[in-house]
Design a protein around this motif. Structure first.
Motif: not given
Length: 235
Positions: A24, A29-33, A108
Motif C-alpha cells: 500500500a 495508485k495506492s491511496y496509502a502511497k 498496482h
C-alpha cells in the motif's frame, strides 16, 4: 496438527496485513502511497496482534516466528517435538499470505513499472538502509534479542489482552531499532514472502536480493536463542 494449523493461519494473517501495508505504501495508485514509518510500525504491530489471536484460537501458542520457536525450544521453554510442525506452518502460511497480497495489489504492480517507482522486493521482504553485512546481522540479532527477551517475560502472551502487548512490543522495536534493516525479526516473515516475489508472476518485478537473505534468517535465530539463554540463566 493444531500447532501447524494455528501457526499456518496466524502467520498468514500476519503476512497479509504486514506485507499488505508494504504494498500500500510503495505501489503507484495506492491511496496509502508514501505513508510514514510510523504507519509501517503500527501496521506490523497490529498484524502480529491479530495473527497471535488467530493462531491461539486455532490451537497453537502464536509464535508465528521461527526465531521464537527455535529460541524457546533451545532452552526448554517449548518442546522440540513441536518445532517441525510450527516451522512448517510459519513458512507455508507466510508464503500463502504473500501470494494473497500479490493478488490483491496486482493492478498496482502493473501500474508500477520500476523498482525506483516502488515495485521492489521491499514490499515483501527486508533490506538494509546501509549495506554492511556485519552490522546488518548485528542489527537483526539485537532487535530480535530484545523482542524475544521481552516476549518471554510477558508469560503466556497468547492469552487475554496480551497479544495487544505483543503488537505494541513489535511497534516500539520497529520504531527504535528497525530503521537499520527494516526489522525482519522473523525468518518466515522475510524468506517466504521473498520467495513468493521470486516465483509468482508479479508484473514489473525486480531483483529479490537473495544475496542479503541470510541476514534476516540467521540474525533473528541468533537473537532468539541468546534471549532464551539469558532468560534461562535468570530463572
Amino acid at each position: 496438527m493444531s500447532g501447524f494449523i494455528g501457526e499456518f493461519f496466524g502467520t498468514l494473517v500476519l503476512i497479509v496485513l504486514g506485507t499488505g501495508c508494504g504494498a500500500a505504501i510503495n505501489l503507484q495508485k495506492s491511496y496509502a502511497k508514501g505513508a510514514s514509518w510510523l504507519y509501517v510500525t503500527i501496521a506490523w504491530g497490529m498484524a502480529v496482534t491479530f495473527g497471535v489471536y488467530v493462531a491461539a484460537n486455532l490451537g497453537s501458542q502464536g509464535h508465528l516466528n521461527p526465531a521464537v520457536t527455535i529460541g524457546f525450544a533451545s532452552f526448554g521453554f517449548f518442546p522440540w517435538s513441536e518445532v517441525g510442525p510450527y516451522l512448517l506452518g510459519q513458512f507455508l502460511g507466510a508464503f500463502v499470505g504473500a501470494a494473497l497480497v500479490a493478488i490483491q495489489f496486482y493492478p498496482h504492480f502493473k501500474a508500477t513499472k520500476t523498482s525506483e517507482a516502488g515495485n521492489n522486493v521491499g514490499i515483501f521482504a527486508t533490506a538494509p538502509a546501509i549495506k554492511n553485512n556485519l552490522f546488518n546481522f548485528l542489527s537483526e540479532t539485537i532487535a530480535t534479542f530484545i523482542f524475544v527477551f521481552a516476549l518471554l517475560n510477558l508469560g503466556d502472551f497468547d492469552k487475554g489482552l496480551k497479544p495487544i502487548a505483543v503488537g505494541l512490543l513489535i511497534m516500539v522495536v520497529g520504531q527504535a531499532l528497525g530503521g537499520t534493516t527494516g526489522f525482519a525479526l522473523n525468518p518466515a516473515r522475510d524468506w517466504s514472502p521473498r520467495l513468493a516475489y521470486t516465483v509468482l508472476p508479479i508484473p514489473n518485478k525486480s531483483s529479490a536480493n537473495w544475496s542479503y537473505a541470510w541476514v534476516p534468517m540467521v540474525g533473528p535465530i541468533a537473537g532468539g536463542i541468546l534471549a532464551a539463554g539469558l532468560q534461562y540463566l535468570l530463572k
